[in-house]
Design a protein around this motif. Sequence first.
Motif, PDB file in Angstrom:
ATOM      1  N   LYS A   2      -9.411  -4.635 -10.364  1.00 55.70           N
ATOM      2  CA  LYS A   2      -8.281  -5.256  -9.697  1.00 55.70           C
ATOM      3  C   LYS A   2      -7.636  -4.221  -8.777  1.00 55.70           C
ATOM      4  N   SER A   3      -7.144  -4.686  -7.649  1.00 52.16           N
ATOM      5  CA  SER A   3      -6.500  -3.781  -6.698  1.00 52.16           C
ATOM      6  C   SER A   3      -5.049  -4.186  -6.461  1.00 52.16           C
ATOM      7  N   PHE A   4      -4.197  -3.176  -6.276  1.00 50.97           N
ATOM      8  CA  PHE A   4      -2.790  -3.383  -5.974  1.00 50.97           C
ATOM      9  C   PHE A   4      -2.477  -2.692  -4.647  1.00 50.97           C
ATOM     10  N   LYS A   5      -1.852  -3.424  -3.748  1.00 53.45           N
ATOM     11  CA  LYS A   5      -1.456  -2.854  -2.456  1.00 53.45           C
ATOM     12  C   LYS A   5       0.067  -2.875  -2.364  1.00 53.45           C
ATOM     13  N   ALA A   6       0.647  -1.787  -1.893  1.00 59.99           N
ATOM     14  CA  ALA A   6       2.108  -1.709  -1.784  1.00 59.99           C
ATOM     15  C   ALA A   6       2.500  -0.996  -0.504  1.00 59.99           C
ATOM     16  N   ASP A   7       3.803  -1.044  -0.204  1.00 62.05           N
ATOM     17  CA  ASP A   7       4.307  -0.386   0.998  1.00 62.05           C
ATOM     18  C   ASP A   7       3.918   1.083   1.009  1.00 62.05           C
ATOM     19  N   TYR A   8       4.018   1.700  -0.164  1.00 62.49           N
ATOM     20  CA  TYR A   8       3.608   3.106  -0.307  1.00 62.49           C
ATOM     21  C   TYR A   8       2.934   3.302  -1.657  1.00 62.49           C
ATOM     22  N   VAL A   9       1.932   4.158  -1.658  1.00 67.36           N
ATOM     23  CA  VAL A   9       1.355   4.668  -2.896  1.00 67.36           C
ATOM     24  C   VAL A   9       1.689   6.144  -2.975  1.00 67.36           C
ATOM     25  N   PHE A  10       2.279   6.547  -4.103  1.00 67.87           N
ATOM     26  CA  PHE A  10       2.566   7.961  -4.345  1.00 67.87           C
ATOM     27  C   PHE A  10       1.560   8.469  -5.373  1.00 67.87           C
ATOM     28  N   PRO A  11       0.437   9.057  -4.905  1.00 67.73           N
ATOM     29  CA  PRO A  11      -0.536   9.590  -5.878  1.00 67.73           C
ATOM     30  C   PRO A  11      -0.010  10.797  -6.630  1.00 67.73           C
ATOM     31  N   VAL A  12       1.017  11.469  -6.059  1.00 68.04           N
ATOM     32  CA  VAL A  12       1.668  12.678  -6.574  1.00 68.04           C
ATOM     33  C   VAL A  12       0.812  13.921  -6.307  1.00 68.04           C
ATOM     34  N   CYS A  13      -0.494  13.809  -6.474  1.00 68.43           N
ATOM     35  CA  CYS A  13      -1.394  14.926  -6.198  1.00 68.43           C
ATOM     36  C   CYS A  13      -1.684  15.060  -4.703  1.00 68.43           C
ATOM     37  N   PRO A  16       2.143  10.790   0.134  1.00 69.67           N
ATOM     38  CA  PRO A  16       2.257   9.330   0.007  1.00 69.67           C
ATOM     39  C   PRO A  16       1.389   8.608   1.037  1.00 69.67           C
ATOM     40  N   ILE A  17       0.867   7.459   0.650  1.00 69.04           N
ATOM     41  CA  ILE A  17      -0.013   6.674   1.510  1.00 69.04           C
ATOM     42  C   ILE A  17       0.700   5.379   1.873  1.00 69.04           C
ATOM     43  N   LYS A  18       0.960   5.192   3.173  1.00 64.45           N
ATOM     44  CA  LYS A  18       1.585   3.959   3.620  1.00 64.45           C
ATOM     45  C   LYS A  18       0.576   2.817   3.537  1.00 64.45           C
ATOM     46  N   ASN A  19       1.014   1.676   3.018  1.00 63.18           N
ATOM     47  CA  ASN A  19       0.126   0.526   2.809  1.00 63.18           C
ATOM     48  C   ASN A  19      -1.098   0.931   1.988  1.00 63.18           C
ATOM     49  N   GLY A  20      -0.843   1.692   0.926  1.00 68.30           N
ATOM     50  CA  GLY A  20      -1.933   2.184   0.084  1.00 68.30           C
ATOM     51  C   GLY A  20      -2.440   1.134  -0.889  1.00 68.30           C
ATOM     52  N   ILE A  21      -3.651   1.373  -1.383  1.00 68.12           N
ATOM     53  CA  ILE A  21      -4.296   0.458  -2.320  1.00 68.12           C
ATOM     54  C   ILE A  21      -4.809   1.254  -3.511  1.00 68.12           C
ATOM     55  N   VAL A  22      -4.462   0.802  -4.711  1.00 64.01           N
ATOM     56  CA  VAL A  22      -4.947   1.422  -5.939  1.00 64.01           C
ATOM     57  C   VAL A  22      -5.839   0.407  -6.652  1.00 64.01           C
ATOM     58  N   THR A  23      -7.053   0.823  -6.962  1.00 56.60           N
ATOM     59  CA  THR A  23      -8.001  -0.049  -7.659  1.00 56.60           C
ATOM     60  C   THR A  23      -8.254   0.512  -9.055  1.00 56.60           C
ATOM     61  N   VAL A  24      -8.184  -0.366 -10.045  1.00 56.86           N
ATOM     62  CA  VAL A  24      -8.345   0.044 -11.436  1.00 56.86           C
ATOM     63  C   VAL A  24      -9.370  -0.856 -12.116  1.00 56.86           C
ATOM     64  N   ASP A  25      -9.924  -0.363 -13.227  1.00 51.64           N
ATOM     65  CA  ASP A  25     -10.810  -1.219 -14.022  1.00 51.64           C
ATOM     66  C   ASP A  25     -10.023  -1.877 -15.146  1.00 51.64           C
ATOM     67  N   ASP A  26     -10.715  -2.618 -15.988  1.00 53.44           N
ATOM     68  CA  ASP A  26     -10.039  -3.378 -17.045  1.00 53.44           C
ATOM     69  C   ASP A  26      -9.383  -2.494 -18.097  1.00 53.44           C
ATOM     70  N   ASN A  27      -9.775  -1.220 -18.151  1.00 48.85           N
ATOM     71  CA  ASN A  27      -9.204  -0.279 -19.128  1.00 48.85           C
ATOM     72  C   ASN A  27      -8.082   0.570 -18.537  1.00 48.85           C
ATOM     73  N   ILE A  46      -6.900  -8.412  -4.338  1.00 51.16           N
ATOM     74  CA  ILE A  46      -5.833  -7.466  -4.014  1.00 51.16           C
ATOM     75  C   ILE A  46      -4.493  -8.159  -4.188  1.00 51.16           C
ATOM     76  N   GLU A  47      -3.644  -7.599  -5.039  1.00 54.82           N
ATOM     77  CA  GLU A  47      -2.296  -8.129  -5.232  1.00 54.82           C
ATOM     78  C   GLU A  47      -1.337  -7.382  -4.321  1.00 54.82           C
ATOM     79  N   GLN A  48      -0.678  -8.096  -3.416  1.00 54.20           N
ATOM     80  CA  GLN A  48       0.244  -7.488  -2.470  1.00 54.20           C
ATOM     81  C   GLN A  48       1.623  -7.341  -3.112  1.00 54.20           C
ATOM     82  N   LEU A  49       2.172  -6.142  -3.067  1.00 59.04           N
ATOM     83  CA  LEU A  49       3.444  -5.848  -3.708  1.00 59.04           C
ATOM     84  C   LEU A  49       4.383  -5.155  -2.735  1.00 59.04           C
ATOM     85  N   SER A  50       5.678  -5.215  -3.024  1.00 62.41           N
ATOM     86  CA  SER A  50       6.681  -4.563  -2.196  1.00 62.41           C
ATOM     87  C   SER A  50       7.309  -3.418  -2.984  1.00 62.41           C
ATOM     88  N   GLY A  51       7.195  -2.210  -2.439  1.00 59.92           N
ATOM     89  CA  GLY A  51       7.769  -1.050  -3.109  1.00 59.92           C
ATOM     90  C   GLY A  51       6.816   0.121  -3.138  1.00 59.92           C
TER      91      GLY A  51
END
Length: 390
Positions: A2-13, A16-27, A46-51
């Motif tokens: 599943k993927s989540f897209k938001a205004d920003y992704v803060f990977p911390v490492c 920040p990624i504007k309009n970033g997408i994080v993809t995860v598995d079922d675990n 892809i689930e579009q989110l605000s924040g």
Amino acid sequence: MKSFKADYVFPVCADPIKNGIVTVDDNGKILSVTDQNAPPPVDVPIEQLSGILCPGFVNTHCHLELSHLKDKVKQHTGLVNFITDVQKFRGAESSMVLDAAQKADMEMYENGIVAVGDISNSNISIKPKTASKLYYHSFIETFSFLPARASDTFNNALQLLNEFKPLSCSITPHAPYSVSKELFKLIQKHSEVGHNLISIHNQECDDENKFFRYKLGSFNDLYASFGIDISFFKPQARNSVQTIIPLLTDKQEILLVHNTCTNLKDIYFIKRFDRKINFCFCPNANLYIENKLPKIELFIGQGYNITLGTDSLASNTKLCILSEMRTIQEKFPLVSTAQLIEWGTINGARFLGIDDEKGTLEAGKTPGLNLISGLDGLKITPETKVKKLI
């Protein structure tokens, strides 16, 4: 997947990624962190989110076993009165204590916390920690200001430590004013080998420093009320943290918690010693007890790892790292949201030694995933909320 897209992704490492997408598995394992120009495979929704998307939070200072004291201790009465009230009210039926601890554990989970450094004075929290979805490191806390009781106190801590194993745990001193030099030395010796994280309450009020410098103030009344003779204790002519730093191990990571009355001279004094110091701020608890905040700006740029904690429900209205971030940014506007997220994620994970799995959004890790919404641009507001996604 599943993927989540938001205004920003803060990977911390990474930045920040504007309009970033994080993809995860079922675990909950991170598969990828990308921008919109490198989307995941077409068959992944892809689930579009605000924040802001960020890793799960790490709470480096909590007292799960005091959760049943919520709303029982008055606010703004000062540390000594707070200690007295906690001692007065903490005795309760084990079922009540256990139920409150389990609810507090779930509260942290729902507020996006994935790992906790928790203070333990008894074995009551073993059951909820064993069943929890959160990672816990338990600090088996020692109290004894009387030199003659150092050995017995330490041996009791060893017994409790063995009850917590194989859960992650260590023996730690409570605070400068409640641990004798003899007990500090026993903990230091114990810390020479193996893994024994230290977490110590530090300079929560002005009277703590007054007690160590001049043997004046309300701590004399506290010990008198407990019937403890402290005639052996002599004024140290220096603040509490300056007195105890030489007694702490140089082999283990050390967390100094609260630091409400730590000044620049204290910070410079600490730098003179080869100790692995981290600082933890719990601003809402500081306001609850002393109605005072640490001078956080003094610590920034000093080269120390800074983490965040909630303290207990005896000294806080909720167990929420975002709430601590909100208070800091309100009082110290120059502290950015990006910096606060770093304090509340990877810095805590590094201290607890779990940064190989938690703290950053990187492929292969299982750090949890939070959505922070209701921001003003990238500023935290009273309407800002956190939602646990993974």
